[in-house]
Write an enzyme that holds these catalytic residues in place. Structure first.
Site, PDB file in Angstrom:
ATOM      1  N   LYS B  75       0.929  -1.211   0.241  1.00 13.09           N
ATOM      2  CA  LYS B  75       0.041  -0.006  -0.046  1.00 13.09           C
ATOM      3  C   LYS B  75       1.194   1.314  -0.157  1.00 13.09           C
ATOM      4  O   LYS B  75       1.784   1.321   0.074  1.00 13.09           O
ATOM      5  CB  LYS B  75      -0.782  -0.005   1.066  1.00 13.09           C
ATOM      6  CG  LYS B  75      -2.239   0.856   1.345  1.00 13.09           C
ATOM      7  CD  LYS B  75      -2.512   0.627   2.088  1.00 13.09           C
ATOM      8  CE  LYS B  75      -4.131   1.900   2.766  1.00 13.09           C
ATOM      9  NZ  LYS B  75      -4.958   1.179   3.690  1.00 13.09           N
ATOM     10  N   SER B 150      -9.896   1.526   3.009  1.00 11.25           N
ATOM     11  CA  SER B 150      -8.668   2.204   2.285  1.00 11.25           C
ATOM     12  C   SER B 150      -8.091   1.215   1.332  1.00 11.25           C
ATOM     13  O   SER B 150      -7.393   1.701   0.240  1.00 11.25           O
ATOM     14  CB  SER B 150      -7.814   3.789   3.068  1.00 11.25           C
ATOM     15  OG  SER B 150      -7.123   2.625   3.631  1.00 11.25           O
ATOM     16  N   SER B 174      -9.759  -0.985   6.389  1.00 10.72           N
ATOM     17  CA  SER B 174      -9.477  -1.116   6.007  1.00 10.72           C
ATOM     18  C   SER B 174      -8.411  -1.601   5.002  1.00 10.72           C
ATOM     19  O   SER B 174      -8.357  -1.422   3.869  1.00 10.72           O
ATOM     20  CB  SER B 174      -8.502   0.076   5.718  1.00 10.72           C
ATOM     21  OG  SER B 174      -9.360   1.888   6.397  1.00 10.72           O
TER      22      SER B 174
END
Lengths: 93, 471
Positions: B75, B150, B174
């Site tokens: 990420k 997210s 997330s």
């Protein structure tokens, strides 16, 4: 919970953020909805619940000086200029 | 894309080289990423060099690591020295990591190939991956729908078969919510299981690194590699990391699974149907299903938004153009300099900072922040009590399946409610896993979630592994 335009402006100022008139209006409505929802917490009896200072400070992660000399040098090496074991940057003002 | 076990077998048996596997991953990314937008940058040359190093290691007869030649995505809020880490924000558009996070160090030590960085909601604030400065991610299951957030890029990268394993971060769901929306497995370990050194902070009392994979076995292998105490992160816990896949059992005899009251109230019927189907199968596997009560868990979401926004307002104070972030030009004074520099935050990030700053003002501190912190303590105690009765909990992952891009609803709370079943895990510091368990009537993936106590990830992984086999 009564949230006003002034509350949003105050929070923006405290956070060093410029909030436009459109943003202020948007956030005012959204914060009203959020903080009204948060008021549901008042139904929970929290009498006798003790919080330690570390609980209350947990949201702040301290900036700890780097003690590792190799890492410190690696970090300084990322800067174009160095002086007296410090990274030298341009004046911002 | 092959599973991790298949990749390891192919490389060790000589059927394929690590370079071939990496080129296959890069080829799938080249074909699918223009539409899905899961990756914001692919480290093609570095990845190929790492793969060639794995092949050379094998040729020398050296022992290969647990992820030898496995392409892994990270990420965009996880640091990898010499590579950009922007949190998908204009604020950090040109930030290049000056050191490598512990989780990436561990992946590299296990001979993984870091293939690129994935799209995310700006500073990990969002549940639909629509707040990214790089544009939204599309759900590979239905490209008119969001992938969740997210860690939407990481979930989409796994779902589209670009990589078998991706890292995400989970502050309120997330990792697990996008896993549920994209039909993959997502694990958020208990607080302290994984080092956060080199992971950009959002809310330090809730942030955890997690893994996304196509199945529970792959997620378990990835989790084992990156777990453990780290001297660079004082919140990481000193505890042995079990060999998770060796803890798998053929059935669940002797396991007590709690179904929390209230978690099913008002739940979307298709999700409820899948959750009850999972409970039925777990019973067939030998588990004892127990109705339990976690009465204060329903307050987790408002607690979460106050506490994490307060922490964010502090953590994101460092993006002032001097310490980190965009540096404004020609400001007439220091205050204007700060305001001009911080103008690059997106709307959602600014809003969370405003919420947090307001909750910490003297006017609201006791009423909002301290109250939320006290309720959090009581929620933690509730979970502690319930785990004295049962080993793990079974809950929905998300109140909905993937919704359409741009259609999150006009209610300002609607996106916040997306975290309803996942944020209790962050508020309580619990271990959680979401696994896909069938589809709703529209054919969209439905995730179910297991919760377990801190440092007992093996229990939820084993329950999920057994349940996965019943599909």
């Amino acid at each position: 919970m009564d949230i006003t335009k002034k509350d949003v402006e105050l929070a923006g100022k405290l956070a060093n953020m410029r909030i436009s008139a459109e943003e202020t209006a948007l956030y005012e409505n959204q914060l009203k909805a959020l903080f009204n929802w948060v008021q549901e917490l008042s139904a929970v009896n929290t009498d006798g619940v003790k919080l330690s200072q570390s609980d209350l400070a947990a949201f702040v992660r301290p900036d700890v000086p780097v003690q590792n000399a190799v890492l410190a040098q690696e970090l300084r090496d990322d800067f174009a200029a160095q002086e007296n074991d410090c990274a030298k940057v341009k004046k911002v003002l | 894309m092959m599973t991790i076990s298949q990749i390891i077998h192919a490389i060790t048996s000589g059927e394929k080289t690590a370079e071939q596997i990496t080129r296959e991953s890069l080829s799938i990314i080249a074909q699918t990423n223009p539409e899905i937008n899961a990756f914001v940058e692919v480290f093609e040359q570095d990845a190929l060099a790492q793969a060639q190093a794995v092949d050379a290691k094998k040729a020398r007869g050296e022992k290969l690591g647990a992820l030898a030649g496995v392409p892994v995505a990270i990420k965009d809020n996880i640091l990898y020295k010499g590579h950009k880490a922007t949190c998908c924000s204009k604020m950090l558009a040109n930030y290049v990591a000056s050191y490598t996070s512990t989780v990436v160090e561990k992946l590299l030590a296990a001979d993984a190939v870091i293939i690129g960085r994935t799209n995310m909601d700006e500073f990990a604030m969002g549940s639909s991956n629509q707040t990214s400065a790089y544009g939204p991610v599309k759900n590979p299951v239905d490209t008119e729908r969001v992938p969740g957030g997210s860690s939407g890029g990481s979930a989409a990268a796994v779902a589209a078969g670009m990589v078998p394993l991706a890292l995400g971060t989970d502050t309120g769901g997330s990792v697990r919510q996008p896993a549920s929306f994209c039909g993959v497995v997502g694990v958020k370990p208990g607080y302290g299981r994984i080092s956060r050194y080199g992971v950009v902070s959002f809310a330090s009392s809730a942030d955890q690194v997690g893994v996304l994979a196509a199945n529970v076995e792959d997620a378990s292998i990835g989790l084992e590699v990156i777990s453990g105490k780290d001297v660079h992160d004082s919140t990481s816990l000193e505890a042995p990391v079990p060999a998770y896949t060796k803890q798998f059992t053929p059935d669940l005899k002797g396991l007590k699974i709690g179904l929390p009251k209230g978690f099913l109230d008002g739940l979307y019927e298709d999700i409820k149907e899948r959750l009850l189907a999972a409970a039925k199968e777990l019973k067939k596997l030998g588990a004892e299903m127990v109705d339990v009560d976690v009465p204060l868990a329903k307050y987790s979401a408002p607690v979460y938004y106050i506490v994490t926004s307060a922490e964010a307002s502090s953590n994101l104070g460092r993006y002032d153009g001097i310490r980190y972030g965009y540096s404004a030009q020609n400001a007439p004074d220091l205050h204007a300099y700060y305001e001009d520099s911080r103008a690059l935050f997106g709307l959602e990030v600014k809003k969370r900072i405003i919420i947090g700053t307001y909750a910490l003002t003297s006017k609201r501190y006791e009423e909002c922040f301290v109250k939320a912190m006290k309720v959090r303590e009581l929620i933690k105690q509730d979970f502690k009590k319930v785990f004295e009765q049962v080993d793990v909990l079974l809950t929905p992952t998300s109140p909905t399946t993937a919704f359409r891009l741009g259609k999150e609803g006009k209610n300002p709370l609607s996106l916040y409610l997306a975290d309803l079943y996942t944020c209790p895990g962050n508020i309580g510091g619990l271990a959680g896993i979401s696994i896909p368990y069938g589809n709703d009537k529209k054919g969209l993936p439905v995730g179910v979630q297991f919760y377990g106590p801190i440092l007992q990830e093996e229990k939820i992984l084993n329950a999920a592994h057994c349940l996965e086999k019943t599909l």
